[in-house]
Design a protein around this motif. Structure first.
Motif, PDB file in Angstrom:
ATOM      1  N   TRP A 262      -6.068  -2.921  11.530  1.00 16.35           N
ATOM      2  CA  TRP A 262      -5.218  -1.487  11.772  1.00 16.35           C
ATOM      3  C   TRP A 262      -5.596  -0.820  12.905  1.00 16.35           C
ATOM      4  CZ3 TRP A 262      -2.420   1.576   7.479  1.00 16.35           C
ATOM      5  CH2 TRP A 262      -1.829   0.710   6.504  1.00 16.35           C
ATOM      6  N   HIS A 266      -0.814   1.903  13.612  1.00 11.23           N
ATOM      7  CA  HIS A 266      -0.449   1.782  11.900  1.00 11.23           C
ATOM      8  C   HIS A 266      -0.992   2.870  11.220  1.00 11.23           C
ATOM      9  CE1 HIS A 266      -0.599  -2.565  13.803  1.00 11.23           C
ATOM     10  NE2 HIS A 266       0.103  -2.599  12.725  1.00 11.23           N
ATOM     11  N   TYR A 270       1.384   5.159   8.651  1.00 11.55           N
ATOM     12  CA  TYR A 270       0.798   5.536   7.246  1.00 11.55           C
ATOM     13  C   TYR A 270       1.011   6.901   6.934  1.00 11.55           C
ATOM     14  CZ  TYR A 270      -1.141   4.819   2.843  1.00 11.55           C
ATOM     15  OH  TYR A 270      -1.670   4.566   1.505  1.00 11.55           O
ATOM     16  N   ASN A 296      -0.629  -4.624   4.069  1.00 11.59           N
ATOM     17  CA  ASN A 296      -0.703  -3.326   3.439  1.00 11.59           C
ATOM     18  C   ASN A 296      -0.235  -3.400   2.020  1.00 11.59           C
ATOM     19  OD1 ASN A 296      -0.106  -0.431   3.305  1.00 11.59           O
ATOM     20  ND2 ASN A 296       2.117  -0.756   3.756  1.00 11.59           N
ATOM     21  N   ILE A 307       5.406  -0.155   7.917  1.00 11.88           N
ATOM     22  CA  ILE A 307       4.646   0.814   7.217  1.00 11.88           C
ATOM     23  C   ILE A 307       5.424   2.057   7.076  1.00 11.88           C
ATOM     24  CG2 ILE A 307       2.648   2.152   7.117  1.00 11.88           C
ATOM     25  CD1 ILE A 307       1.087  -0.475   8.353  1.00 11.88           C
ATOM     26  N   ARG A 311       7.012   4.203   3.800  1.00  7.28           N
ATOM     27  CA  ARG A 311       6.226   5.466   3.452  1.00  7.28           C
ATOM     28  C   ARG A 311       7.346   6.611   3.603  1.00  7.28           C
ATOM     29  NH1 ARG A 311       1.690   6.300   0.867  1.00  7.28           N
ATOM     30  NH2 ARG A 311       1.280   7.826   2.338  1.00  7.28           N
ATOM     31  N   LEU A 429      -7.465   2.410   1.501  1.00  3.28           N
ATOM     32  CA  LEU A 429      -6.264   2.574   1.031  1.00  3.28           C
ATOM     33  C   LEU A 429      -6.174   1.979  -0.432  1.00  3.28           C
ATOM     34  CD1 LEU A 429      -4.094   1.156   4.263  1.00  3.28           C
ATOM     35  CD2 LEU A 429      -5.098   3.388   3.825  1.00  3.28           C
TER      36      LEU A 429
END
Length: 536
Positions: A262, A266, A270, A296, A307, A311, A429
């Motif tokens: 990442w 990124h 997120y 992810n 991403i 989200r 995560l």
């Protein structure tokens, strides 16, 4: 005679206790000596000496041999005085002959007196320790002045933390500034957790310390937890000022990847950073970072745009599409493009202006099938209907998405398991899937709603039938009044009490018709709402 015998016994008992106590002290001292690896006999510190060192009572030093006394964690009297910030006491100890060795003595955790003083933020004590180390080096011509005090500053404990690590972690700006000024050219490495002083400052959100380290250190290291950099930490904390400062210092950090691959971009997608931070990253990043796919939530090859879309971070999606329009063509390992990931959230897509972006309106995206054969429009139809924005939509918006209004109005609830997404700051995560029990409960709830609709239909039938059945009936004979309610006829032709009664019945009938109409209308509205809720 008895008294002398008793006294002898008491003296004998006291002697045995003293001998036992002495034997215990010798045993503890020998054990401490063996653990310490030093031939000098070590004994536990006298409580009075400990209190004197903590309070700065210098006069007690003359009554104790402080070279051999240690606490359970093997702290010397210099450790204790430094920890409690007793600058005069520290200075007095360091002036005593043959006690300079305490300056570099390590306790059980590998901490020197400097570590403890820095951790507590005692600036004067830190200055005294550094001055003593310099003076010791001046007196020893063989080693040189620089050797002793710089070695002390660079000494690490069991966690590989230097004094600067401790000062930054505990946010003591004045101590940090002093330590850097004393040794600005040294590059402080990572501790056992992989964190450097600069990363620790960024991780904890200490922007003043980040500024201080970058302005005064010649070449500060920037690595940190899980292969991340100080820029990763600043982005995760959504700190625009810190992010800008680090980017000005080293723009190349935008392409540094952590152990999961990442980049800072990124992470910005997120956590949903402010567009200012994302703009800074896009301007400094190499192009390949924008198209870089990462893993992810178990799905690989997802770009920062994917991403952000998954989200629901609309502003980031708009920004990235405006800078790199062709990044919309990228798909993840399951064949999902950006519309697949954001289209299920109708309320976000239709009310945020994303549907007006030309790069997102092309048929190549709206009709593109993913690995399961679903297009974004399939997901659009099968998602939850937000009824409030539904009535605000214009036909142009629907036609622009190539959606038939009839299809839009009969959409059903999307069958998907809820996902609870959490992220610890600078941690891993996590996704927690709902259990199968919740799916069963949803199915039972849907069947229950169907039963309620059947009952509601039966009640509606009875209510409409009762609403049209008026008291007194209707006129059946063939005349001009056929089909009218009997009680609605005029009262002409009746006299006396019959006329009064007929008039009263006619007025009451009017009130009944008005009330009946209101009840019918209210039930009609309630029935329409129930049908709408069932469809949703």
């Amino acid at each position: 005679m008895a008294d002398s015998t008793t006294s002898s016994l008491n003296l004998s008992t006291e002697s045995n206790q003293v001998v036992a106590e002495d034997a215990r002290k010798i045993q503890i001292a020998n054990q401490a000596t063996a653990d310490d690896g030093n031939l000098t006999q070590i004994i536990f510190m006298d409580p009075k000496l400990y209190v004197a060192a903590a309070h700065g009572d210098i006069h007690v030093l003359e009554r104790h041999d402080i070279r051999v006394q240690r606490t359970p964690k093997k702290n010397t009297v210099l450790h204790v005085a430094a920890q409690f910030g007793q600058a005069d006491f520290v200075e007095k100890i360091l002036k005593l002959p043959s006690l300079s060795s305490l300056l570099q003595h390590h306790n059980e955790k590998g901490d020197t007196p400097l570590h403890l003083a820095v951790r507590e933020g005692h600036l004067t004590v830190v200055k005294n320790l550094i001055h003593a180390a310099k003076k010791l080096g001046e007196e020893d011509t063989e080693r040189g002045a620089a050797a002793d005090w710089k070695v002390m500053l660079r000494t690490t404990n069991n966690e590989q933390d230097t004094a600067l690590h401790e000062a930054v972690r505990n946010h003591h700006p004045e101590v940090v500034k002093l330590l850097i000024q004393e040794d600005p050219d040294f590059t402080y490495g990572a501790n056992t957790e992989g964190n450097t002083p600069l990363y620790i400052a960024a991780e904890w959100g200490f922007g003043d310390l980040v500024q201080m380290i970058l302005d005064n250190c010649s070449s500060p290291a920037h690595s940190g937890f899980s292969g991340r950099t100080a820029l990763h930490a600043a982005v995760i904390l959504k700190d625009p000022a810190m992010t800008k400062k680090i980017l000005e210092w080293k723009p190349a950090l935008t392409k540094e990847l952590d152990k999961n691959g990442w980049s800072p971009l990124h992470f910005a997608a997120y956590v949903g950073c402010h567009p200012t931070i994302v703009t800074q990253l896009l301007e400094k990043s190499d192009t390949y970072v924008v198209y870089l796919g990462v893993k992810n939530h178990g799905i690989g090859n997802r770009t920062a745009l994917h991403i952000a879309a998954s989200r629901g971070h609309v502003e980031i999606v708009k920004l990235m599409v405006s800078h790199f329009p062709d990044c919309c063509e990228k798909v993840d390992d399951e064949g999902n493009n950006v519309l697949h990931l954001i289209m299920p959230e109708k309320k976000i897509f239709l009310t945020s202006g994303l549907s007006n972006i030309p790069w997102l309106r092309v048929r190549g995206l709206t009709y593109e099938k993913n690995g399961k054969g679903k297009t974004p429009l399939h997901l659009f139809h099968n998602s939850i209907i937000p009824w409030e924005p539904l009535f605000k939509l214009t036909w142009d918006t629907l036609l622009g998405l190539r959606v038939r209004p009839s299809e839009f109005a009969i959409s059903y609830r999307r069958k998907r398991s809820s996902r609870i997404v959490s992220m610890r700051p600078l941690g891993s995560l996590e996704i927690k899937e709902d259990s199968g029990t919740k799916k069963v409960n949803k199915y039972l709830k849907l069947r229950n709603n169907e039963s309620h609709m059947i009952v509601a239909a039966l009640i509606a039938t009875v209510t409409f039938a009762a609403g049209f059945t008026l008291p007194g009936g209707y006129i059946q004979n063939e005349s001009n009044n056929q089909g009218l309610a009997v009680l609605s006829l005029p009262t002409n032709g009746t006299n006396g009490k019959d006329q009064v009664m007929a008039f009263a019945l006619r007025e009451n009938f009017r009130i009944f018709v008005m009330a009946d109409g209101i009840v019918m209308f209210a039930f009609y509205v309630r029935y329409c709402c129930a049908v709408s809720f069932f469809i949703a």
